[in-house]
Design an enzyme around this catalytic site. Structure first.
Site, PDB file in Angstrom:
ATOM      1  N   ASP A   1      -2.551   6.908  -3.823  1.00 14.51           N
ATOM      2  CA  ASP A   1      -2.598   8.836  -3.553  1.00 14.51           C
ATOM      3  C   ASP A   1      -2.567   9.222  -4.688  1.00 14.51           C
ATOM      4  O   ASP A   1      -3.124   9.799  -5.542  1.00 14.51           O
ATOM      5  CB  ASP A   1      -2.067   8.865  -2.389  1.00 14.51           C
TER       6      ASP A   1
ATOM      7  N   ASP B   1      -1.794   1.677   7.788  1.00 13.69           N
ATOM      8  CA  ASP B   1      -1.498   2.110   9.042  1.00 13.69           C
ATOM      9  C   ASP B   1      -1.407   3.820   9.747  1.00 13.69           C
ATOM     10  O   ASP B   1      -1.702   4.554   8.600  1.00 13.69           O
ATOM     11  CB  ASP B   1       0.313   2.014   9.470  1.00 13.69           C
TER      12      ASP B   1
ATOM     13  N   VAL C   1      -6.247   7.486   5.638  1.00  9.61           N
ATOM     14  CA  VAL C   1      -7.683   6.192   6.665  1.00  9.61           C
ATOM     15  C   VAL C   1      -6.447   5.008   6.775  1.00  9.61           C
ATOM     16  O   VAL C   1      -5.236   5.109   6.472  1.00  9.61           O
ATOM     17  CB  VAL C   1      -8.357   5.381   5.282  1.00  9.61           C
TER      18      VAL C   1
ATOM     19  N   ARG D   1      -2.540  -1.283  11.207  1.00 10.44           N
ATOM     20  CA  ARG D   1      -2.685  -2.628   9.960  1.00 10.44           C
ATOM     21  C   ARG D   1      -3.653  -3.343  10.560  1.00 10.44           C
ATOM     22  O   ARG D   1      -4.289  -3.965   9.597  1.00 10.44           O
ATOM     23  CB  ARG D   1      -1.067  -2.870   9.216  1.00 10.44           C
TER      24      ARG D   1
HETATM   25  P1  5GP Z   1       1.820   7.428  -3.511  1.00 15.60           P
HETATM   26  O1  5GP Z   1       3.097   6.909  -3.920  1.00 15.60           O
HETATM   27  O2  5GP Z   1       0.435   7.010  -4.250  1.00 15.60           O
HETATM   28  O3  5GP Z   1       1.121   8.775  -2.911  1.00 15.60           O
HETATM   29  O4  5GP Z   1       0.850   6.289  -1.842  1.00 15.60           O
HETATM   30  C1  5GP Z   1       1.292   5.445  -2.070  1.00 15.60           C
HETATM   31  C2  5GP Z   1       0.788   5.144  -0.006  1.00 15.60           C
HETATM   32  O5  5GP Z   1       0.971   6.318   0.316  1.00 15.60           O
HETATM   33  C3  5GP Z   1       0.624   3.888  -0.119  1.00 15.60           C
HETATM   34  O6  5GP Z   1       1.149   2.520  -1.116  1.00 15.60           O
HETATM   35  C4  5GP Z   1       0.535   3.681   1.664  1.00 15.60           C
HETATM   36  O7  5GP Z   1       1.853   3.366   1.589  1.00 15.60           O
HETATM   37  C5  5GP Z   1       0.736   5.338   1.792  1.00 15.60           C
HETATM   38  N1  5GP Z   1      -0.875   6.343   2.187  1.00 15.60           N
HETATM   39  C6  5GP Z   1      -1.194   6.724   0.852  1.00 15.60           C
HETATM   40  N2  5GP Z   1      -2.857   7.055   1.486  1.00 15.60           N
HETATM   41  C7  5GP Z   1      -3.000   6.655   2.148  1.00 15.60           C
HETATM   42  C8  5GP Z   1      -3.844   6.910   2.929  1.00 15.60           C
HETATM   43  O8  5GP Z   1      -4.846   7.247   3.027  1.00 15.60           O
HETATM   44  N3  5GP Z   1      -3.598   6.023   4.599  1.00 15.60           N
HETATM   45  C9  5GP Z   1      -2.453   5.524   4.987  1.00 15.60           C
HETATM   46  N4  5GP Z   1      -1.977   4.259   6.191  1.00 15.60           N
HETATM   47  N5  5GP Z   1      -1.477   5.367   4.273  1.00 15.60           N
HETATM   48  C10 5GP Z   1      -1.717   6.476   3.052  1.00 15.60           C
END
Ligand code: 5GP
Length: 176
Positions: A99, A155, A149, A161
């Site tokens: 993300d 989750d 999502v 999940r």
């Molecule tokens: P980042 O560090 O890249 O911002 O986010 C990574 C983590 O955020 C992922 O491993 C996940 O756990 C959570 N995450 C990011 N986007 C989403 C999403 O759209 N849905 C869910 N359920 N978790 C997300």
């Protein structure tokens, strides 16, 4: 299930995983890589991907918790480290979703400290419009727009999940 709308079906995920597995088999046909899944979100992707690869391989898991302060900052904490020694090994990171990129950057930096022979990052989902990365994700299952999502490991408040596909949460008030 009324609050959810299907984004990527179980069949679409399964066929994309076959392609990813074939690519990894080709890359690592002479090696014994170690796959490292990022808990909790990647457990289903990891299991399905490892069922499809044909090469000899090992596996381990790492568990992190991330806290997002605002759009650009956040902290990642290590809750469970890997047990394997990855120095000199070919490492394949298996992530559910990239993300902001904060989590994957933390993991990459941490893995590189151990001096692996190579590091390949595989993420089932990627939000390219959100991620601010100074490196590439080697293999992306599906690029999606910046929306929340759930399912297939991902989750909402620790639930959903277990869904076999990826769903977007519908806007509007909760039904019930
Ligand atoms: P980042 O560090 O890249 O911002 O986010 C990574 C983590 O955020 C992922 O491993 C996940 O756990 C959570 N995450 C990011 N986007 C989403 C999403 O759209 N849905 C869910 N359920 N978790 C997300």
């Amino acid at each position: 299930m009324e609050r959810f709308e299907i984004l990527i079906s179980a069949q679409q995920i399964a066929s994309r995983i076959k392609e990813i597995a074939a690519e990894l088999d080709e890359t690592f046909k002479e090696e014994v890589p170690i796959f490292i899944g990022i808990l909790n979100g990647s457990f289903m992707f990891m299991a399905d991907l490892l069922r499809e690869v044909k090469m000899d391989c090992e596996m381990d898991f790492i568990k992190l918790s991330s806290y997002r302060g605002n759009e650009t900052s956040g902290t990642v904490r290590l809750l469970k480290d890997i047990s394997a020694d990855i120095t000199g090994r070919h490492v394949v990171i298996v992530e559910d979703i990239v993300d902001s990129g904060l989590t994957i950057k933390f993991i990459k930096d941490r893995m590189m400290e151990a001096d692996p022979a190579s590091l390949t990052i595989v993420s089932l989902l990627h939000k390219p419009d959100v991620a601010k990365l100074d490196f590439a994700i080697d293999i992306v299952g599906f690029e999606i727009s910046p929306e929340f999502v759930v399912g297939y490991g991902l989750d909402y408040d620790q639930k959903f999940r277990n869904f076999d596909g990826i769903y977007r949460l519908k806007e509007g008030p909760e039904d019930n």
